[in-house]
Design a protein around this motif. Structure first.
Motif, PDB file in Angstrom:
ATOM      1  N   THR A   9     -12.837  11.952  -8.155  1.00 42.51           N
ATOM      2  CA  THR A   9     -13.896  12.534  -8.979  1.00 42.51           C
ATOM      3  C   THR A   9     -13.564  14.003  -9.222  1.00 42.51           C
ATOM      4  OG1 THR A   9     -15.506  11.049  -7.958  1.00 42.51           O
ATOM      5  CG2 THR A   9     -16.378  12.920  -9.206  1.00 42.51           C
ATOM      6  N   PHE A  10     -13.559  14.391 -10.494  1.00 43.06           N
ATOM      7  CA  PHE A  10     -13.225  15.748 -10.879  1.00 43.06           C
ATOM      8  C   PHE A  10     -14.493  16.594 -11.041  1.00 43.06           C
ATOM      9  CE2 PHE A  10      -9.653  13.184 -12.138  1.00 43.06           C
ATOM     10  CZ  PHE A  10      -8.566  13.963 -11.783  1.00 43.06           C
ATOM     11  N   LYS A  11     -14.309  17.908 -11.108  1.00 43.48           N
ATOM     12  CA  LYS A  11     -15.431  18.839 -11.251  1.00 43.48           C
ATOM     13  C   LYS A  11     -16.299  18.555 -12.469  1.00 43.48           C
ATOM     14  CE  LYS A  11     -13.773  23.036  -9.001  1.00 43.48           C
ATOM     15  NZ  LYS A  11     -13.396  24.436  -9.231  1.00 43.48           N
ATOM     16  N   ASP A  12     -15.694  18.071 -13.548  1.00 43.37           N
ATOM     17  CA  ASP A  12     -16.452  17.819 -14.773  1.00 43.37           C
ATOM     18  C   ASP A  12     -17.162  16.460 -14.753  1.00 43.37           C
ATOM     19  OD1 ASP A  12     -14.295  16.117 -15.080  1.00 43.37           O
ATOM     20  OD2 ASP A  12     -13.876  16.697 -17.150  1.00 43.37           O
ATOM     21  N   GLY A  13     -17.041  15.714 -13.648  1.00 41.51           N
ATOM     22  CA  GLY A  13     -17.715  14.418 -13.521  1.00 41.51           C
ATOM     23  C   GLY A  13     -16.840  13.227 -13.870  1.00 41.51           C
ATOM     24  N   LYS A  14     -15.697  13.454 -14.479  1.00 44.48           N
ATOM     25  CA  LYS A  14     -14.795  12.344 -14.814  1.00 44.48           C
ATOM     26  C   LYS A  14     -14.277  11.702 -13.532  1.00 44.48           C
ATOM     27  CE  LYS A  14     -10.925  10.868 -17.482  1.00 44.48           C
ATOM     28  NZ  LYS A  14     -11.191  10.082 -18.612  1.00 44.48           N
ATOM     29  N   LYS A  15     -14.171  10.371 -13.585  1.00 43.17           N
ATOM     30  CA  LYS A  15     -13.704   9.627 -12.420  1.00 43.17           C
ATOM     31  C   LYS A  15     -12.478   8.810 -12.782  1.00 43.17           C
ATOM     32  CE  LYS A  15     -18.266   9.322 -10.412  1.00 43.17           C
ATOM     33  NZ  LYS A  15     -19.254   8.506  -9.759  1.00 43.17           N
ATOM     34  N   PHE A  16     -11.497   8.850 -11.913  1.00 44.54           N
ATOM     35  CA  PHE A  16     -10.318   7.997 -12.021  1.00 44.54           C
ATOM     36  C   PHE A  16     -10.453   6.916 -10.963  1.00 44.54           C
ATOM     37  CE2 PHE A  16      -6.785  11.022 -13.783  1.00 44.54           C
ATOM     38  CZ  PHE A  16      -7.507  11.157 -14.954  1.00 44.54           C
ATOM     39  N   HIS A  17     -10.218   5.667 -11.357  1.00 49.29           N
ATOM     40  CA  HIS A  17     -10.203   4.552 -10.412  1.00 49.29           C
ATOM     41  C   HIS A  17      -8.873   3.834 -10.563  1.00 49.29           C
ATOM     42  CE1 HIS A  17     -11.517   1.179  -7.972  1.00 49.29           C
ATOM     43  NE2 HIS A  17     -11.025   0.392  -8.903  1.00 49.29           N
ATOM     44  N   ILE A  18      -8.132   3.781  -9.478  1.00 47.53           N
ATOM     45  CA  ILE A  18      -6.837   3.123  -9.484  1.00 47.53           C
ATOM     46  C   ILE A  18      -6.868   2.045  -8.413  1.00 47.53           C
ATOM     47  CG2 ILE A  18      -4.354   3.436  -9.161  1.00 47.53           C
ATOM     48  CD1 ILE A  18      -5.164   6.516  -9.855  1.00 47.53           C
ATOM     49  N   SER A  19      -6.515   0.829  -8.811  1.00 53.55           N
ATOM     50  CA  SER A  19      -6.546  -0.296  -7.881  1.00 53.55           C
ATOM     51  C   SER A  19      -5.218  -1.041  -7.939  1.00 53.55           C
ATOM     52  CB  SER A  19      -7.684  -1.253  -8.242  1.00 53.55           C
ATOM     53  OG  SER A  19      -7.648  -2.402  -7.421  1.00 53.55           O
ATOM     54  N   ASN A  72       3.572   3.858  -8.915  1.00 52.26           N
ATOM     55  CA  ASN A  72       4.009   4.345  -7.614  1.00 52.26           C
ATOM     56  C   ASN A  72       3.228   5.621  -7.279  1.00 52.26           C
ATOM     57  OD1 ASN A  72       5.375   6.645  -8.682  1.00 52.26           O
ATOM     58  ND2 ASN A  72       7.194   5.430  -9.054  1.00 52.26           N
ATOM     59  N   GLY A  73       3.413   6.115  -6.069  1.00 55.12           N
ATOM     60  CA  GLY A  73       2.653   7.283  -5.626  1.00 55.12           C
ATOM     61  C   GLY A  73       2.840   8.491  -6.514  1.00 55.12           C
ATOM     62  N   ASP A  74       4.078   8.712  -6.964  1.00 55.35           N
ATOM     63  CA  ASP A  74       4.346   9.858  -7.835  1.00 55.35           C
ATOM     64  C   ASP A  74       3.664   9.717  -9.192  1.00 55.35           C
ATOM     65  OD1 ASP A  74       5.876  11.169  -5.922  1.00 55.35           O
ATOM     66  OD2 ASP A  74       7.738  10.239  -6.596  1.00 55.35           O
ATOM     67  N   ASP A  75       3.558   8.486  -9.713  1.00 58.05           N
ATOM     68  CA  ASP A  75       2.855   8.256 -10.975  1.00 58.05           C
ATOM     69  C   ASP A  75       1.365   8.585 -10.841  1.00 58.05           C
ATOM     70  OD1 ASP A  75       5.200   7.333 -12.150  1.00 58.05           O
ATOM     71  OD2 ASP A  75       4.711   5.212 -11.805  1.00 58.05           O
ATOM     72  N   ILE A  76       0.779   8.180  -9.729  1.00 61.55           N
ATOM     73  CA  ILE A  76      -0.645   8.457  -9.487  1.00 61.55           C
ATOM     74  C   ILE A  76      -0.872   9.957  -9.393  1.00 61.55           C
ATOM     75  CG2 ILE A  76      -2.560   8.151  -7.871  1.00 61.55           C
ATOM     76  CD1 ILE A  76      -1.194   5.438  -7.096  1.00 61.55           C
ATOM     77  N   ILE A  77      -0.026  10.620  -8.627  1.00 66.79           N
ATOM     78  CA  ILE A  77      -0.146  12.073  -8.466  1.00 66.79           C
ATOM     79  C   ILE A  77       0.025  12.773  -9.810  1.00 66.79           C
ATOM     80  CG2 ILE A  77       0.993  14.086  -7.439  1.00 66.79           C
ATOM     81  CD1 ILE A  77       1.588  12.081  -5.032  1.00 66.79           C
ATOM     82  N   THR A 132       0.805  -1.224   0.000  1.00 66.11           N
ATOM     83  CA  THR A 132       0.000   0.000   0.000  1.00 66.11           C
ATOM     84  C   THR A 132       0.841   1.279   0.000  1.00 66.11           C
ATOM     85  OG1 THR A 132      -0.168  -0.001   2.414  1.00 66.11           O
ATOM     86  CG2 THR A 132      -1.914  -1.127   1.185  1.00 66.11           C
ATOM     87  N   THR A 133       2.115   1.166  -0.272  1.00 70.70           N
ATOM     88  CA  THR A 133       3.000   2.331  -0.211  1.00 70.70           C
ATOM     89  C   THR A 133       2.548   3.444  -1.154  1.00 70.70           C
ATOM     90  OG1 THR A 133       4.839   0.897   0.377  1.00 70.70           O
ATOM     91  CG2 THR A 133       5.389   3.105  -0.391  1.00 70.70           C
ATOM     92  N   SER A 134       2.222   3.109  -2.385  1.00 69.79           N
ATOM     93  CA  SER A 134       1.822   4.148  -3.343  1.00 69.79           C
ATOM     94  C   SER A 134       0.516   4.822  -2.904  1.00 69.79           C
ATOM     95  CB  SER A 134       1.688   3.572  -4.746  1.00 69.79           C
ATOM     96  OG  SER A 134       0.744   2.535  -4.779  1.00 69.79           O
TER      97      SER A 134
END
Length: 102
Positions: free
Chosen positions: A60-70, A78-83, A19-21
């Motif tokens: 969830t972004f203001k325009d309604g788009k959703k990112f799901h990362i599992s 890694n965490g920096d890639d997600i950010i 769960t580091t990232s």
């Protein structure tokens, strides 16, 4: 980073080594700088007791788009890639707002 985001939901087992990232992403989201950028952003943190449960991040972004990362979705980010992915889309939304004159 949070200026263009309406909600963030993070679910993870705090004692799992995988769960580091997720923890890095959560740490950045909860920073004072991000909290003051968008105080209305809803941040939901769910911890599980089972280390085999996948870590998930839902943005969830203001325009309604959703990112799901599992963590179970195959690719290891890694965490920096997600950010970076979240910031890239946030920047695009900011540029669109600037072009519209909002």
């Amino acid at each position: 980073m949070l200026k263009q985001i309406t909600s963030v939901r993070v679910s993870f087992s705090p004692f799992s080594k995988n769960t580091t990232s997720t923890k890095v992403f959560l740490n950045r989201v909860l920073s004072k700088e991000n909290s003051t950028a968008n105080p209305t952003c809803k941040i939901d943190i769910v911890t599980t007791n089972f280390s085999k449960d996948p870590s998930t991040i839902d943005v969830t972004f203001k325009d309604g788009k959703k990112f799901h990362i599992s963590s179970s979705s195959g690719g290891k980010m890694n965490g920096d890639d997600i950010i970076a992915q979240v910031q890239k889309y946030s920047k695009r939304l900011s540029q669109q707002e600037d072009l519209k004159g909002q």
